[in-house]
Design a protein around this motif. Sequence first.
Motif, PDB file in Angstrom:
ATOM      1  N   VAL A 190      52.997  28.958  39.924  1.00 19.72           N
ATOM      2  CA  VAL A 190      51.982  29.366  38.956  1.00 19.72           C
ATOM      3  C   VAL A 190      50.899  28.302  38.878  1.00 19.72           C
ATOM      4  O   VAL A 190      51.184  27.116  38.703  1.00 19.72           O
ATOM      5  CB  VAL A 190      52.604  29.590  37.566  1.00 19.72           C
ATOM      6  CG1 VAL A 190      51.528  29.873  36.539  1.00 19.72           C
ATOM      7  CG2 VAL A 190      53.592  30.747  37.618  1.00 19.72           C
TER       8      VAL A 190
ATOM      9  N   GLN B  76      46.311  30.495  35.906  1.00 16.56           N
ATOM     10  CA  GLN B  76      47.150  31.564  35.375  1.00 16.56           C
ATOM     11  C   GLN B  76      47.660  31.241  33.970  1.00 16.56           C
ATOM     12  O   GLN B  76      48.042  32.131  33.221  1.00 16.56           O
ATOM     13  CB  GLN B  76      48.332  31.819  36.318  1.00 16.56           C
ATOM     14  CG  GLN B  76      47.915  32.406  37.664  1.00 16.56           C
ATOM     15  CD  GLN B  76      49.092  32.532  38.617  1.00 16.56           C
ATOM     16  OE1 GLN B  76      49.554  31.560  39.202  1.00 16.56           O
ATOM     17  NE2 GLN B  76      49.582  33.740  38.767  1.00 16.56           N
TER      18      GLN B  76
ATOM     19  N   ARG C 168      51.771  41.189  35.681  1.00 17.39           N
ATOM     20  CA  ARG C 168      50.339  41.145  35.407  1.00 17.39           C
ATOM     21  C   ARG C 168      49.680  42.487  35.707  1.00 17.39           C
ATOM     22  O   ARG C 168      48.836  42.967  34.977  1.00 17.39           O
ATOM     23  CB  ARG C 168      49.708  40.038  36.260  1.00 17.39           C
ATOM     24  CG  ARG C 168      48.208  39.845  36.028  1.00 17.39           C
ATOM     25  CD  ARG C 168      47.705  38.776  36.986  1.00 17.39           C
ATOM     26  NE  ARG C 168      46.275  38.572  36.846  1.00 17.39           N
ATOM     27  CZ  ARG C 168      45.745  37.649  36.077  1.00 17.39           C
ATOM     28  NH1 ARG C 168      46.505  36.875  35.367  1.00 17.39           N
ATOM     29  NH2 ARG C 168      44.432  37.502  36.014  1.00 17.39           N
TER      30      ARG C 168
ATOM     31  N   GLN D  99      57.096  32.815  34.102  1.00 21.40           N
ATOM     32  CA  GLN D  99      55.810  32.175  34.357  1.00 21.40           C
ATOM     33  C   GLN D  99      55.854  30.681  34.070  1.00 21.40           C
ATOM     34  O   GLN D  99      55.230  29.887  34.776  1.00 21.40           O
ATOM     35  CB  GLN D  99      54.726  32.841  33.501  1.00 21.40           C
ATOM     36  CG  GLN D  99      54.348  34.236  33.965  1.00 21.40           C
ATOM     37  CD  GLN D  99      53.328  34.878  33.041  1.00 21.40           C
ATOM     38  OE1 GLN D  99      53.535  34.965  31.823  1.00 21.40           O
ATOM     39  NE2 GLN D  99      52.233  35.329  33.599  1.00 21.40           N
TER      40      GLN D  99
END
Length: 826
Positions: free
Chosen positions: A507, A511, A445, A501
Motif C-alpha cells: 500500500v 492510498q 476499492r 490495507q
Amino acid sequence: MDKESSIQSVHLSIDNLTPPQLTSNSAIFDPQSSIETAASSSNTPTGTRSRQPNRAPEKRLTLFALRLAVLEKAATGLGTLGFIWATVVLLGGFAITIDKTDFWFITIILLIEGTRIFSRSHELEWQHQATWSLADAGVNSFRAVKTQSHVVVRACKAIFRVNSVGKQSSPVRKLKQKERSWVKKKTLSRTWTSSDVPILPYGQWVFLSRNISRLLYWLQLASALACVVLSLIKLILRNYGTIEKGDTDKRNRKSALTIFYALALAEALMFLVEKAYWEWKVIYKKILDRVSTECELGPVGLVSVRRFFYDAYSKCVNGSIFDGLKMDLVSFAMELLDSDSVDEQLIGVRILEKFTKNPSFSEDTLQKIGITITVIERLVEMLNWKDPQEEEIRKSSAQILAKLASKKLNALRVAGIPGAMESISSLLQVHRISSTVSYCGEISRKEVLGDKDDYGYWAFNELGLQILKKLARDHENCGKIGNTKGLLAKIIDFTRVSERQLKDERVTESQILTVKRSLQVVKMLVSTTGNTGRQLREEISEVVFTVSHIRDILRYGDKHPMLQKLGIEILTSLALEVDATERIGGTGGVLKELLIIFFKRTMPEDQNHVRIAAGEALGMLAFESKNNCHRILKLKVLDNLVDGLNHPLLRINSAKILRNLCIYSGPECFQQLRGVINAAPTILMEIMTEENKLQEMMVGLASQVLKYMTSEEASDMFKIARIQEADLAMALVQILKKYPQPQTKIPRIRRYVVELAIWMMKDSRMNIQIFKNLGLEQELEGITETTSEVESFNIFSGAIGLSRYKMSIHSLVETAMNLLTNDLGD
C-alpha cells in the motif's frame, strides 16, 4: 468535577500533511499561546516575486496585438482616405474626363478594397468565434487559418502516421482520448456549437462557420495583391491619356490619379506588412507556443492563449489601441468563468488552476481571486456540478479553492459565502453498495466506487478534505463545519481503514492519504477552543464509529505511525469531555492499545513521538475518570508505569498517569496502588537532580505517593534513596526561591511544593522546625502576594484554564502557615 470543553487550537502548515509532533517536553497540560503567528497566514516566500524576471508572459501577446492594431488602423485609414479621394475627386470630378482604362482600374481597385475591408471587418469575428470550441482546437490553429498549403503537408504526414499510431507516447494518447471524449460528450448538448453551424443547407462543409475565417483570410490576401499589381502598373506606365492644349478640365487629372494609385498601393502594402508581421510572429517565431510554454499551461494551453490573444486584439482594433494592454490572463480567465459556454468555463478554470499551482504566478493569482468575491462564489458554485461533462471544471475549481484557502484571509472569504460548506460537503461522496455493508466486512476499492473510470470520486474526496483542513485552521470555520448537516459524519466515515490495507506492505502513501487527511481534519475540529470546541467534541464523540475507527488504526497501524499519532491526539482532545472520556474508555481495547504503544520498546526511535502521544492520551483519559482508572489498573500495568519513571522517554507521562491513578481511583483501590511506593526512591532522586517539567511532575507525584506510606516506610524510603529529609526540605524551599512568580511552562510547581511540604510537616514535627529554619514562612507569604489564576487549574487550552482545583493555592498556603504557627505556639 466536570471538565471544561476547550483545548488548544492547533494550526497545521498548509503545505505539509504532517501535523506538528509532540516533543518529550511538551504536554497537553501545558498552557499554550492561542495567538496565531502572522507567519501562519501565508506560506509564500518573500523571494517569490523575484524568481522569474518575466512574471507576465502574456504581455508579449498584448504588445503584439497593439502593434498589429496600429498597422491595421493605419491601413484602414489609408484605405478610407483612398476611397474618399476616388469617390469625391476622381469619379465625382473626372468620371467623364478620365481615360476609360483608368476608370475601370479605379472601379476595380475600389471594388477590391471594398471586398477586403468587408472581409477584414468580419474575419476577426469569425476567427474569434472559431476559438470558442475546444473540440476544434486542432483545426482552428493559426497554421490552418494562415497557410492552406500546410493542409497538404499534414495530410501526407497523416498517411505515414497511420502505421505508427501504436508508437505514440502514452500521455499523447491519453490527451487525444480525452479530447475525443470531450467532443463526444458535447454532442449531447441541446445547443449548437458555434464552429459547427451550417450557414446554408447545402455545401455544409464549405459554409461551416469554422471555415469562413479561412475564406475571408485568403480573400483579403488576394484583394491586397491585386490592388498592389494594378496600382503598380498604373504608377509605372502612367498612361493616363493625352491632354489637349487648352483643355482645362483635365489639367489636374494626372496628379489626382497618381495620388489615388499611391494611396491604394500604400494601403495594400501596409496590410501586407501587417500580415507578414503576423505570419512572422505566429508561424515562425511561435509567439503563442512560447507564451503557452512560459505560462506552463500544459498541452491544451495553446487553446487558452489563442483565445486570450484574439480577445486582446479585438479590443485594440475595435476600441482604443491601448485597450488590449489592460488585459491579463488571470482577469481573462475570471471573466470566462461567468460564461454560459462550457468550453469557455473550462478555459477559465484551466488557466486559474495552472497559475495557482505555479510558484511564479500563484501569489498574484490568489490575491486577485481573493479580492473578487464574485469569482469565489462562482468557484464554490461549480463544486456542486455533478454532470460528467463538467467533471474537469468541478475538479479544477476544487483545486483552485484548495490553494485559495491556504491563506487565512481567503479561507475566511470562502467560508463566508452562503452554502460554501454544503458545496464542499458535496465533494465528499463515496458510492457504497449499501449503508449496512459500508461498515461491515471488507469492501474493495472498486466495489466502493463502482466504475471508477466514469467519475473520479476519490480525487474529489481528497480535494474536499484538503479544503476543509485548511478552512479548519480558523475557529469560526470550525463552527461552520460542525453546523453543516451531515458533514461531520462524512469526514469521520473517511477515517475508516481496513486491517488488510494497514498491514499490506504494498500500500502506497497515496492510498492512505484520504484517511490521513480526514484524521487531520477531525483533529483540528476537536482541538477547537471555547463553546464551539465543546459542541464539536460532543458531536464527534457521539458518532458511533469515531472511536472504533481510531481503535482499528491503533491496533493494526504499526506501519503507519503518523495515522496512529493523529488518532491518539484526537482521543486526547476528546477526553476533555466527560461523556467522551467514558465512551473512549468503554470502547473495548482502546486503553489496552494505548498502553501497548506506550510501552512498546521495539518501536524505532523516529517513531517515539507516537509513544509520547499515547502517554499524553492515557494521562488525559485517567484524569478525573474513576472508571478509566479502574480499567487501567485491571490491565495490571502498575509495575510498568513505575519502571517507566526510569525511562527518559516515558517518565513524564508515567508520572502523570500514576498521579491521576493515585488521586482518582478511589479508596477501594488503595491496596492495589500500594505498589506505587516502590517508585518513591526514584521520585526523590529526580526531585533533587532534575529541573523544569520533570521536576514539577515528580514533586506532584511525590505528594500523592507518600500518602500510601507509613512513617516507618517513609523513613526507610529516605534511607534507600540516600537522601535526608532536611535535604528534601531544602530542595523544596530552593524551588520556591527559584520561582518567585507563577511560570507558564510549569504552572503547578509551587502548588506541588506546598502540598509536599504539608505532608512532610504532618509526618514529622522535626520537619516543621527544619522548614522554619529554611525560611519557608517567608516564601509562603511571597506566594500569597504573587499567586495568579494560572495556578488554579489542572489543564489549559491556550490561555484558558480548565478544571479548577477544588482547593485553591491560598488554602494550601494557609494550611502550611497554620502548621508552622501552631508548632511555634507549642
